[in-house]
Design a protein around this motif. Structure first.
Motif, PDB file in Angstrom:
ATOM      1  N   VAL A 174       1.782  11.461  35.276  1.00 41.81           N
ATOM      2  CA  VAL A 174       0.277  12.043  34.920  1.00 41.81           C
ATOM      3  C   VAL A 174       1.092  12.184  33.290  1.00 41.81           C
ATOM      4  CG1 VAL A 174      -0.879  14.597  34.531  1.00 41.81           C
ATOM      5  CG2 VAL A 174       0.471  13.317  36.671  1.00 41.81           C
ATOM      6  N   TYR A 175      -0.005  11.599  32.122  1.00 43.16           N
ATOM      7  CA  TYR A 175       0.792  10.994  31.190  1.00 43.16           C
ATOM      8  C   TYR A 175      -0.330  10.456  30.092  1.00 43.16           C
ATOM      9  CZ  TYR A 175       1.405   6.196  32.316  1.00 43.16           C
ATOM     10  OH  TYR A 175       1.090   5.059  32.609  1.00 43.16           O
ATOM     11  N   ASP A 176      -0.984  10.696  28.782  1.00 43.67           N
ATOM     12  CA  ASP A 176      -2.407  10.687  27.729  1.00 43.67           C
ATOM     13  C   ASP A 176      -1.325   9.317  27.413  1.00 43.67           C
ATOM     14  OD1 ASP A 176      -3.664  12.665  28.246  1.00 43.67           O
ATOM     15  OD2 ASP A 176      -2.443  14.531  26.838  1.00 43.67           O
ATOM     16  N   GLN A 177      -0.147   8.885  27.075  1.00 44.41           N
ATOM     17  CA  GLN A 177       0.091   8.010  26.865  1.00 44.41           C
ATOM     18  C   GLN A 177       1.544   7.550  26.650  1.00 44.41           C
ATOM     19  OE1 GLN A 177       0.919   8.938  22.314  1.00 44.41           O
ATOM     20  NE2 GLN A 177       2.642  10.176  22.680  1.00 44.41           N
ATOM     21  N   ASN A 178       1.633   5.973  27.133  1.00 44.92           N
ATOM     22  CA  ASN A 178       3.217   5.442  28.037  1.00 44.92           C
ATOM     23  C   ASN A 178       4.022   5.877  27.053  1.00 44.92           C
ATOM     24  OD1 ASN A 178       3.810   3.792  29.688  1.00 44.92           O
ATOM     25  ND2 ASN A 178       3.814   2.107  29.068  1.00 44.92           N
ATOM     26  N   PHE A 179       4.434   6.886  26.843  1.00 45.40           N
ATOM     27  CA  PHE A 179       6.015   7.706  25.845  1.00 45.40           C
ATOM     28  C   PHE A 179       6.949   6.788  26.715  1.00 45.40           C
ATOM     29  CE2 PHE A 179       4.999  10.961  28.925  1.00 45.40           C
ATOM     30  CZ  PHE A 179       6.082  11.075  29.078  1.00 45.40           C
ATOM     31  N   ALA A 180       8.123   6.714  25.908  1.00 40.04           N
ATOM     32  CA  ALA A 180       9.388   6.101  25.939  1.00 40.04           C
ATOM     33  C   ALA A 180      10.614   7.587  26.907  1.00 40.04           C
ATOM     34  CB  ALA A 180      10.404   5.511  24.981  1.00 40.04           C
ATOM     35  N   VAL A 181      10.544   6.839  27.923  1.00 39.64           N
ATOM     36  CA  VAL A 181      12.010   8.221  28.533  1.00 39.64           C
ATOM     37  C   VAL A 181      13.148   8.016  27.758  1.00 39.64           C
ATOM     38  CG1 VAL A 181      13.145   9.072  30.270  1.00 39.64           C
ATOM     39  CG2 VAL A 181      10.678   8.201  30.258  1.00 39.64           C
ATOM     40  N   VAL A 182      13.730   6.818  27.443  1.00 39.30           N
ATOM     41  CA  VAL A 182      15.223   6.184  26.903  1.00 39.30           C
ATOM     42  C   VAL A 182      14.910   5.147  26.561  1.00 39.30           C
ATOM     43  CG1 VAL A 182      15.770   5.559  29.307  1.00 39.30           C
ATOM     44  CG2 VAL A 182      17.608   6.161  27.923  1.00 39.30           C
ATOM     45  N   SER A 183      15.972   4.883  24.889  1.00 41.01           N
ATOM     46  CA  SER A 183      16.354   3.694  24.839  1.00 41.01           C
ATOM     47  C   SER A 183      17.155   3.493  24.104  1.00 41.01           C
ATOM     48  CB  SER A 183      15.346   3.995  22.759  1.00 41.01           C
ATOM     49  OG  SER A 183      13.955   3.656  23.788  1.00 41.01           O
ATOM     50  N   ILE A 184      17.722   2.300  24.195  1.00 39.78           N
ATOM     51  CA  ILE A 184      19.041   1.818  23.667  1.00 39.78           C
ATOM     52  C   ILE A 184      19.091   1.353  22.355  1.00 39.78           C
ATOM     53  CG2 ILE A 184      21.438   0.674  23.729  1.00 39.78           C
ATOM     54  CD1 ILE A 184      20.890   2.975  26.596  1.00 39.78           C
ATOM     55  N   LEU A 185      19.068   2.317  21.336  1.00 41.38           N
ATOM     56  CA  LEU A 185      19.311   1.731  19.508  1.00 41.38           C
ATOM     57  C   LEU A 185      20.679   0.997  19.277  1.00 41.38           C
ATOM     58  CD1 LEU A 185      17.571   4.717  18.966  1.00 41.38           C
ATOM     59  CD2 LEU A 185      16.111   2.504  19.347  1.00 41.38           C
ATOM     60  N   ALA A 186      20.179   0.367  18.367  1.00 39.21           N
ATOM     61  CA  ALA A 186      21.831  -0.451  17.461  1.00 39.21           C
ATOM     62  C   ALA A 186      22.102   0.924  16.516  1.00 39.21           C
ATOM     63  CB  ALA A 186      20.671  -1.604  16.649  1.00 39.21           C
ATOM     64  N   LYS A 187      23.774   0.384  16.469  1.00 38.07           N
ATOM     65  CA  LYS A 187      23.691   1.896  15.108  1.00 38.07           C
ATOM     66  C   LYS A 187      22.667   1.212  13.827  1.00 38.07           C
ATOM     67  CE  LYS A 187      27.111   3.615  17.019  1.00 38.07           C
ATOM     68  NZ  LYS A 187      29.462   3.596  16.912  1.00 38.07           N
ATOM     69  N   ASP A 188      22.707   2.382  12.647  1.00 40.00           N
ATOM     70  CA  ASP A 188      22.501   1.679  11.387  1.00 40.00           C
ATOM     71  C   ASP A 188      23.789   2.436  11.056  1.00 40.00           C
ATOM     72  OD1 ASP A 188      23.150   4.536  11.007  1.00 40.00           O
ATOM     73  OD2 ASP A 188      21.540   5.034  10.676  1.00 40.00           O
ATOM     74  N   LYS A 189      23.622   1.427   9.428  1.00 39.13           N
ATOM     75  CA  LYS A 189      24.797   0.611   8.841  1.00 39.13           C
ATOM     76  C   LYS A 189      25.542   2.165   8.130  1.00 39.13           C
ATOM     77  CE  LYS A 189      22.929  -3.011   6.914  1.00 39.13           C
ATOM     78  NZ  LYS A 189      22.503  -3.577   5.811  1.00 39.13           N
TER      79      LYS A 189
END
Length: 203
Positions: A174-189
């Motif tokens: 059940v959701y109003d928008q297709n939201f992210a559950v988990v992501s793999i992000l690059a480290k910032d500088k």
């Protein structure tokens, strides 16, 4: 699937802090059974059996609530809906039991469990988890206890959205928008620089 567990409770009299406090002093937990027909029944449960049952069923598994009223017993399929806990002791203060119709769908917040180590994390990325649970809809006996998400194949830049979840048959999100559950992000500088500094200090 059938209902495996039963909690025996007794009908109680009296609302408010006074009667509820006296029950707790006897290791009894006050609660309310909300019937699908709209009738609300005040009940009390022994603390230890309730704790053991809650560990097994959480908020997602249907069990039978057997209500004893002066020797007359009625059994109802229920979910634990809301739980009030003591602020620092491992004690229940109040329980809401939600009566369900086994043929009608319900909406429940089901826990998410993340397993594995993402490829992207091994390459230096960061796993960002956005949700600890997801709201699902199904008939009560079809509701899963949890949803397991294996992140092993996720690379930097990958996300798993609610629409990507592998759900059991007859269960939908059940959701109003297709939201992210988990992501793999690059480290910032800045984070990379902090890591380098930490390595230098450690060295």
């Amino acid at each position: 699937m059938s209902i495996e567990k039963t909690l025996n409770v007794q009908k109680r009299e009296g609302r408010g802090k006074g009667p509820s406090g006296r029950l707790r002093s006897k290791n009894l937990v006050p609660g309310i059974f909300y019937s699908p027909t709209g009738e609300n029944v005040l009940v009390q449960a022994e603390a230890l059996p309730l704790e053991k049952l809650y560990e097994a069923v959480g908020h997602t598994t249907v069990f039978n609530l057997e209500i004893d009223s002066n020797g007359q017993k009625e059994t109802h399929p229920v979910l634990i809906w809301q739980v009030q806990r003591h602020p620092y002791k491992k004690l229940f203060l109040h329980i809401d039991y939600y009566g369900v119709d086994l043929d009608k769908e319900v909406k429940v917040d089901v826990p998410l469990e993340f397993v594995g180590t993402a490829k992207g994390v091994k390459l230096g990325g960061i796993q960002e988890t956005y949700r600890e649970s997801v709201r699902l809809e199904s008939k009560p006996l079809d509701m899963p206890k949890k949803i397991v998400i294996d992140v092993s194949d996720m690379n930097i830049g990958d996300s798993i959205n609610v629409a990507d979840l592998q759900l059991p048959p007859n269960v939908s999100a059940v959701y109003d928008q297709n939201f992210a559950v988990v992501s793999i992000l690059a480290k910032d500088k800045d984070e990379e620089a902090a890591d380098v500094e930490g390595e230098v200090v450690a060295g």
